[in-house]
Design a protein around this motif. Structure first.
Motif, PDB file in Angstrom:
ATOM      1  N   GLU A 278       0.676  -1.198   0.128  1.00 57.22           N
ATOM      2  CA  GLU A 278       0.145   0.052   0.060  1.00 57.22           C
ATOM      3  C   GLU A 278       0.775   1.418  -0.068  1.00 57.22           C
ATOM      4  O   GLU A 278       0.533   2.181  -0.559  1.00 57.22           O
ATOM      5  CB  GLU A 278      -1.058   0.081   1.086  1.00 57.22           C
ATOM      6  N   GLY A 279       1.990   1.069   0.685  1.00 58.88           N
ATOM      7  CA  GLY A 279       3.070   2.439   0.796  1.00 58.88           C
ATOM      8  C   GLY A 279       3.574   2.789  -0.508  1.00 58.88           C
ATOM      9  O   GLY A 279       3.602   3.797  -0.962  1.00 58.88           O
ATOM     10  N   ARG A 280       3.856   1.651  -1.540  1.00 62.36           N
ATOM     11  CA  ARG A 280       4.490   1.749  -2.576  1.00 62.36           C
ATOM     12  C   ARG A 280       3.252   2.666  -3.516  1.00 62.36           C
ATOM     13  O   ARG A 280       3.630   3.404  -4.394  1.00 62.36           O
ATOM     14  CB  ARG A 280       4.705   0.396  -3.499  1.00 62.36           C
ATOM     15  N   LEU A 281       2.098   2.230  -3.253  1.00 58.85           N
ATOM     16  CA  LEU A 281       0.977   2.606  -4.189  1.00 58.85           C
ATOM     17  C   LEU A 281       0.670   4.235  -3.908  1.00 58.85           C
ATOM     18  O   LEU A 281       0.596   4.927  -5.012  1.00 58.85           O
ATOM     19  CB  LEU A 281      -0.316   1.723  -3.926  1.00 58.85           C
ATOM     20  N   ARG A 282       0.863   4.479  -2.445  1.00 59.53           N
ATOM     21  CA  ARG A 282       0.744   5.919  -2.318  1.00 59.53           C
ATOM     22  C   ARG A 282       1.818   6.660  -2.758  1.00 59.53           C
ATOM     23  O   ARG A 282       1.555   7.754  -2.968  1.00 59.53           O
ATOM     24  CB  ARG A 282       0.545   6.007  -0.633  1.00 59.53           C
ATOM     25  N   GLU A 283       3.143   6.135  -2.889  1.00 63.06           N
ATOM     26  CA  GLU A 283       4.296   6.998  -3.204  1.00 63.06           C
ATOM     27  C   GLU A 283       4.001   7.349  -4.676  1.00 63.06           C
ATOM     28  O   GLU A 283       4.410   8.437  -5.107  1.00 63.06           O
ATOM     29  CB  GLU A 283       5.523   6.088  -3.120  1.00 63.06           C
ATOM     30  N   ILE A 284       3.757   6.344  -5.450  1.00 65.58           N
ATOM     31  CA  ILE A 284       3.355   6.441  -6.971  1.00 65.58           C
ATOM     32  C   ILE A 284       2.455   7.688  -7.090  1.00 65.58           C
ATOM     33  O   ILE A 284       2.850   8.645  -8.029  1.00 65.58           O
ATOM     34  CB  ILE A 284       3.026   5.239  -7.677  1.00 65.58           C
ATOM     35  N   PHE A 285       1.387   7.566  -6.454  1.00 63.26           N
ATOM     36  CA  PHE A 285       0.449   8.770  -6.644  1.00 63.26           C
ATOM     37  C   PHE A 285       0.756  10.028  -6.168  1.00 63.26           C
ATOM     38  O   PHE A 285       0.545  11.110  -6.719  1.00 63.26           O
ATOM     39  CB  PHE A 285      -1.049   8.102  -5.843  1.00 63.26           C
ATOM     40  N   GLU A 286       1.723  10.050  -4.896  1.00 60.20           N
ATOM     41  CA  GLU A 286       2.003  11.341  -4.526  1.00 60.20           C
ATOM     42  C   GLU A 286       2.910  11.800  -5.396  1.00 60.20           C
ATOM     43  O   GLU A 286       3.310  13.181  -5.633  1.00 60.20           O
ATOM     44  CB  GLU A 286       2.838  11.035  -3.195  1.00 60.20           C
ATOM     45  N   GLU A 287       4.037  11.138  -6.201  1.00 60.24           N
ATOM     46  CA  GLU A 287       5.053  11.535  -7.061  1.00 60.24           C
ATOM     47  C   GLU A 287       4.141  12.142  -8.371  1.00 60.24           C
ATOM     48  O   GLU A 287       4.496  13.218  -8.891  1.00 60.24           O
ATOM     49  CB  GLU A 287       5.736  10.447  -7.681  1.00 60.24           C
ATOM     50  N   ALA A 288       3.015  11.643  -8.724  1.00 63.14           N
ATOM     51  CA  ALA A 288       2.467  11.985  -9.793  1.00 63.14           C
ATOM     52  C   ALA A 288       1.656  13.343  -9.342  1.00 63.14           C
ATOM     53  O   ALA A 288       1.599  14.362 -10.385  1.00 63.14           O
ATOM     54  CB  ALA A 288       1.145  11.158 -10.238  1.00 63.14           C
ATOM     55  N   ARG A 289       1.154  13.498  -8.016  1.00 64.52           N
ATOM     56  CA  ARG A 289       0.493  14.773  -7.613  1.00 64.52           C
ATOM     57  C   ARG A 289       1.422  16.050  -7.585  1.00 64.52           C
ATOM     58  O   ARG A 289       1.167  17.076  -7.748  1.00 64.52           O
ATOM     59  CB  ARG A 289       0.056  14.235  -6.128  1.00 64.52           C
ATOM     60  N   ALA A 290       2.726  15.483  -7.345  1.00 65.51           N
ATOM     61  CA  ALA A 290       3.704  16.530  -7.316  1.00 65.51           C
ATOM     62  C   ALA A 290       4.064  17.201  -8.575  1.00 65.51           C
ATOM     63  O   ALA A 290       4.771  18.120  -8.677  1.00 65.51           O
ATOM     64  CB  ALA A 290       5.008  16.171  -6.401  1.00 65.51           C
ATOM     65  N   ASN A 291       3.631  16.548  -9.758  1.00 71.44           N
ATOM     66  CA  ASN A 291       4.047  16.757 -11.002  1.00 71.44           C
ATOM     67  C   ASN A 291       3.099  16.993 -11.921  1.00 71.44           C
ATOM     68  O   ASN A 291       3.118  16.614 -13.089  1.00 71.44           O
ATOM     69  CB  ASN A 291       5.116  15.718 -11.579  1.00 71.44           C
TER      70      ASN A 291
END
Length: 721
Positions: A278-291
């Protein structure tokens, strides 16, 4: 040199180029505009971006991508005239830094022939030797370029390489000629290649149009949605059979929108520690949200988001991953300007909560291409091939029913490999480097494509693919009325579909061939398969029956499912009486009853059967369930009777045409003497007569046998005893 100040200009809207124009550095516009810019076909024109967005970016002092490029002027095709468009490919759009539907200014310019062009390769891993520079100049002959633009060289087959024009001599816009000295400095470390564009996808224009309005509009013009007071779409689910272009579409959209892109592949999410997945999934979405604006592509989404109710107690990690994905896509916290594209070939296994609006707003089916789609795909994959004059892509598209894009790419590759094998002996493999010049002798012919068709089969039919026998209508003796009915019922709907639609006529779904053994029922099915060139699935009745509950019905479902995917398709059920006998006759026949019920619903249930014809053969019509024989299922019950005298004569002709018959053999008399015999009996008589002649020749006393012996009347008499 003529420029904007000394030449009149026009402003047109950018449109997608024809797939065959990609890499040729041409711009197609309506001939009515030629006079306005004082230019003619083949002249060099300059294209310049004219949009408020670019002007605003320039005014703010921001670096504007692209701005201008050059191209050769060509007229648009008749169907594209009167639309106010300029058709340019993805390479020109990349050079301009503009997308489809944006406006460009066009005016005539004068080009000199290039003396020197210095290029940098944009594709890593490919090196060019000095001896190949002449080959490159020949490939790029007639290509107009300016300093800073990207160009594409198309080599043998589908191999392309992108280059950046570092410098040109003389300065300004120039045209590459065979005499131009081309220097390739090496690979560029900063800039990337042009990538996949919409022109690299064939036969999916309707689907691409839907995806563009779902993805490009929210990313490019978010203010449109805020002005009309609605939220922009958040996600698109692409589904369809493997190899039809789902991932390719996602790559093209990302390349054309120039948005931030990140992707997830199912297995890489999973971790062995509690909460890690679940943490890896959140990281990918956070990275997309930052860009933002960003596109998040989830390939094979069924691997990480299957139905939760189908998971056992041991699959807690998978349940939590599905729940996390649902929350990230549409939870309490807004995900911002992130568009999620999902791709799968089994949409029915996805969790239902994922398929509602707000998560995936639209589901787009990417189907198996039709004939026109297949022709466009073949044009794309044979762009750089030196095709012989006898290669007709229209004909190839007609005979490749059921082939998806990946199959057609493999077909083109196999044809090129066949051509390559022919010149293999001439290539000196002991040399460290084989120059491109050696490949000039290669030519891909229709025969190479025929060889490739033996190697490549439609992926949708891989498990049930039947080798189509080489049996033609002339191999079936007599019964002209049966042949005509089969042509009308099976061939006409495929060839004259528009006429059927105009008449409001739905094609028949099934034909039952019945008659005594040996009268040619299976032979008719073989002839139908060969003559129509449609996909052909042959099913022997008993092979579907299984001792396990549900397996037999599943077999029926799978066959019809594959046939629907690979339309137009003929399913041939031989000995159909063993698969669908009368129900209720035996207490132990529950399996048979379920199989018959499944068969009935597949043929004429709520789900319509389009583009599939079912051909049945039996010699026990009385044993078949009556519900199967009604109109709407098997519309035509065709009796194949024992042949009459005329038909027997035709059958004798067929089975004796390759045999050395003596002059005293009268086939018409033989046809009279064989009253009551069927086709297989006549075939046996011809075989026995030939065997009697061989026996007589072998048993001769002389040491040397007669190689030119004949089959005479006495041999036929002996066979008929």
């Amino acid at each position: 040199m003529a420029d904007k100040n000394s030449s009149k200009s026009i402003i047109l809207k950018i449109a997608e180029a024809q797939s065959k124009d990609v890499g040729r550095a041409i711009a197609r516009i309506d001939p009515e505009y030629f006079l306005k810019i004082q230019a003619d076909t083949g002249d060099i024109i300059k294209l310049k971006v004219e949009s408020e967005k670019h002007a605003l970016e320039k005014h703010r002092g921001l670096k504007v991508k692209g701005q201008e490029t050059v191209a050769k002027l060509m007229p648009t095709y008749q169907e594209d005239r009167g639309k106010g468009i300029a058709q340019i490919d993805g390479i020109a759009r990349d050079n301009l830094g503009a997308g489809l539907d944006e406006k460009i200014e066009i005016y005539k310019t004068v080009c000199e022939n290039a003396r020197t062009v210095i290029l940098t390769s944009l594709d890593s891993g490919d090196s060019f030797k000095e001896e190949d520079s002449q080959y490159l100049a020949d490939i790029l002959d007639g290509t107009p370029v300016i300093k800073g633009s990207k160009i594409r060289a198309t080599f043998f087959g589908t191999k392309t390489q992108d280059f950046l024009v570092e410098d040109v001599e003389p300065d300004g816009a120039v045209v590459i000629k065979p005499s131009t000295l081309i220097k390739v400095k090496g690979a560029s470390k900063e800039k990337r290649g042009i990538g996949i564009t919409y022109e690299d996808i064939g036969g999916l224009s309707r689907e691409i149009k839907k995806i563009r309005e779902m993805i490009e509009l929210p990313l490019k013009y978010p203010e449109l949605f805020s002005r009309i007071g609605i939220d922009p779409p958040k996600g698109v689910l692409l589904y369809g059979p493997p190899g039809c272009g789902k991932t390719l579409i996602a790559r093209a959209v990302v390349n054309e929108t120039d948005a931030y892109f990140t992707h997830i592949s199912g297995p890489e999410i999973m971790g062995k520690f509690y909460g890690e997945s679940e943490g890896r999934l959140r990281e990918i979405f956070e990275e997309a949200r930052a860009n933002t604006p960003a596109i998040l592509f989830i390939d094979e989404i069924d691997a990480i988001a299957p139905k939760r109710e189908d998971m056992g107690g041991e699959k807690q990690v998978e349940r939590r991953v599905v729940a996390q994905l649902l929350a990230l896509m549409d939870g309490l916290e807004s995900r911002g300007q992130i568009i999620v594209i999902g791709a799968t070939n089994i949409p029915n296994v996805l969790d239902p909560a994922l398929r509602r609006p707000g998560r995936f707003d639209r589901e787009i089916a990417i189907g198996i291409p039709d004939r026109n789609g297949r022709k466009k795909i073949l044009e794309i994959h044979t762009r750089g091939m030196p095709l012989a004059d006898d290669v007709d892509l229209e004909k190839l598209a007609e005979i490749t029913h059921g082939f998806v894009g990946a199959d057609l790419e493999a077909l083109s590759r196999e044809a090129a490999m066949s051509a390559l094998r022919e010149i293999m002996p001439e290539i000196e493999f002991e040399k460290e480097y084989i120059p491109y010049e050696k490949l000039r002798k290669i030519e891909v012919t229709l025969e190479h494509f025929r060889e490739a068709l033996k190697e490549v089969e439609p992926s949708a039919l891989r498990e049930v693919f039947a080798e189509i026998p080489n049996t033609k209508w002339e191999d079936v003796g007599g019964l002209e009325n049966i042949k005509q009915i089969l042509k009308e019922v099976i061939e006409w709907p495929l060839k004259y579909g528009d006429t059927f639609n105009y008449a409001g006529l739905t094609p028949s779904k099934g034909i039952m061939l019945y008659g005594p053994p040996g009268c040619g029922k299976t032979l008719f099915a073989k002839a139908v398969a060969t003559e129509l060139g449609a996909n052909f699935i042959s099913v022997k009745g008993p092979q579907l029956l299984s001792k396990y509950i549900g397996e037999s019905e599943k077999g029926i479902r799978e066959i019809f499912k594959k046939a629907r995917l690979a339309t137009p398709c003929i399913i041939f059920f031989d000995e159909i009486d063993s698969l669908a006998p009368k129900r209720g006759g035996n207490a132990d026949s529950q399996v048979i009853e379920r199989v018959v019920s499944q068969f009935l619903t597949e043929l004429d249930g709520i789900e319509e059967l389009k583009g599939v014809v079912v051909l049945g053969a039996t010699n026990r019509l009385d044993m078949i369930d009556p519900a199967l024989l009604r109109a709407g299922r098997f519309d035509f019950l065709l009796e194949i009777p024992k042949p009459d005298e005329k038909s027997r004569y035709a059958i004798f002709n067929i089975h004796s045409r390759s045999k050395p018959l003596d002059r005293d053999v009268d086939l018409k008399r033989l046809a009279k003497l064989t009253e009551g015999l069927n086709g297989s009996d006549i075939e046996l008589i011809c075989k026995k007569a030939a065997m009697a002649a061989i026996r007589e020749n072998v048993n001769k006393k002389s040491v040397k046998q007669d190689k030119n012996f004949k089959i005479s009347r006495k041999h036929f008499k002996e066979a008929m005893k």
